[in-house]
Design a protein around this motif. Structure first.
Motif, PDB file in Angstrom:
ATOM      1  N   UNK A  25       0.774  -1.233   0.000  1.00 24.32           N
ATOM      2  CA  UNK A  25       0.000   0.000   0.000  1.00 24.32           C
ATOM      3  C   UNK A  25       0.804   1.281   0.000  1.00 24.32           C
ATOM      4  N   UNK A  26       2.113   1.189  -0.034  1.00 19.50           N
ATOM      5  CA  UNK A  26       2.943   2.401  -0.023  1.00 19.50           C
ATOM      6  C   UNK A  26       2.639   3.286  -1.224  1.00 19.50           C
ATOM      7  N   UNK A  27       2.384   2.677  -2.355  1.00 20.29           N
ATOM      8  CA  UNK A  27       2.093   3.443  -3.572  1.00 20.29           C
ATOM      9  C   UNK A  27       0.790   4.220  -3.437  1.00 20.29           C
ATOM     10  N   UNK A  28      -0.230   3.586  -2.906  1.00 19.67           N
ATOM     11  CA  UNK A  28      -1.529   4.241  -2.742  1.00 19.67           C
ATOM     12  C   UNK A  28      -1.416   5.439  -1.805  1.00 19.67           C
ATOM     13  N   UNK A  29      -0.627   5.293  -0.760  1.00 17.99           N
ATOM     14  CA  UNK A  29      -0.442   6.382   0.198  1.00 17.99           C
ATOM     15  C   UNK A  29       0.301   7.566  -0.417  1.00 17.99           C
ATOM     16  N   UNK A  30       1.130   7.310  -1.432  1.00 18.46           N
ATOM     17  CA  UNK A  30       1.932   8.369  -2.026  1.00 18.46           C
ATOM     18  C   UNK A  30       1.271   9.057  -3.207  1.00 18.46           C
ATOM     19  N   UNK A  31       0.191   8.502  -3.726  1.00 16.18           N
ATOM     20  CA  UNK A  31      -0.450   9.041  -4.933  1.00 16.18           C
ATOM     21  C   UNK A  31      -1.200  10.343  -4.634  1.00 16.18           C
ATOM     22  N   UNK A  32      -0.821  11.441  -5.301  1.00 18.35           N
ATOM     23  CA  UNK A  32      -1.474  12.723  -5.016  1.00 18.35           C
ATOM     24  C   UNK A  32      -2.894  12.845  -5.572  1.00 18.35           C
ATOM     25  N   UNK A  33      -3.283  11.943  -6.478  1.00 15.82           N
ATOM     26  CA  UNK A  33      -4.632  12.027  -7.071  1.00 15.82           C
ATOM     27  C   UNK A  33      -5.475  10.801  -6.746  1.00 15.82           C
ATOM     28  N   UNK A  34      -5.028   9.992  -5.794  1.00 13.19           N
ATOM     29  CA  UNK A  34      -5.766   8.788  -5.363  1.00 13.19           C
ATOM     30  C   UNK A  34      -6.127   7.869  -6.520  1.00 13.19           C
ATOM     31  N   UNK A  35      -5.176   7.659  -7.421  1.00 14.29           N
ATOM     32  CA  UNK A  35      -5.408   6.819  -8.592  1.00 14.29           C
ATOM     33  C   UNK A  35      -5.061   5.353  -8.359  1.00 14.29           C
ATOM     34  N   UNK A  36      -4.616   5.007  -7.147  1.00 13.15           N
ATOM     35  CA  UNK A  36      -4.178   3.652  -6.864  1.00 13.15           C
ATOM     36  C   UNK A  36      -5.056   3.041  -5.774  1.00 13.15           C
ATOM     37  N   UNK A  37      -5.528   1.829  -6.041  1.00  9.67           N
ATOM     38  CA  UNK A  37      -6.386   1.134  -5.078  1.00  9.67           C
ATOM     39  C   UNK A  37      -6.121  -0.363  -5.142  1.00  9.67           C
ATOM     40  N   UNK A  38      -6.505  -1.062  -4.099  1.00  8.96           N
ATOM     41  CA  UNK A  38      -6.384  -2.516  -4.099  1.00  8.96           C
ATOM     42  C   UNK A  38      -7.265  -3.078  -5.195  1.00  8.96           C
ATOM     43  N   UNK A  39      -6.710  -4.030  -5.948  1.00 12.24           N
ATOM     44  CA  UNK A  39      -7.410  -4.587  -7.099  1.00 12.24           C
ATOM     45  C   UNK A  39      -8.404  -5.596  -6.801  1.00 12.24           C
TER      46      UNK A  39
END
Length: 56
Positions: A42-56
């Motif tokens: 989840x490190x990537x999701x926490x770093x995304x400034x536009x909330x474009x990353x979520x668990x699949x």
């Protein structure tokens, strides 16, 4: 299940540098996550400034 990057991605690269297993790479139109390498941290999701990353 691996995280995924949606079409909301602005290709800023913030997620790539935070991935501890280097599962994120620049794709043709946006960054993509290799599902076989992703460890679901989840490190990537926490770093995304536009909330474009979520668990699949």
């Amino acid at each position: 299940m691996a995280y995924v990057i949606s079409s909301e991605c602005i290709s800023c690269g913030a997620c790539e540098s935070t991935c501890p297993v280097e599962a994120i790479k620049q794709g043709d139109d946006q960054f993509v996550i290799d599902a076989n390498t992703c460890t679901d941290c989840g490190a990537c999701a926490d770093s995304c400034p536009v909330d474009a990353i979520a668990a699949g």
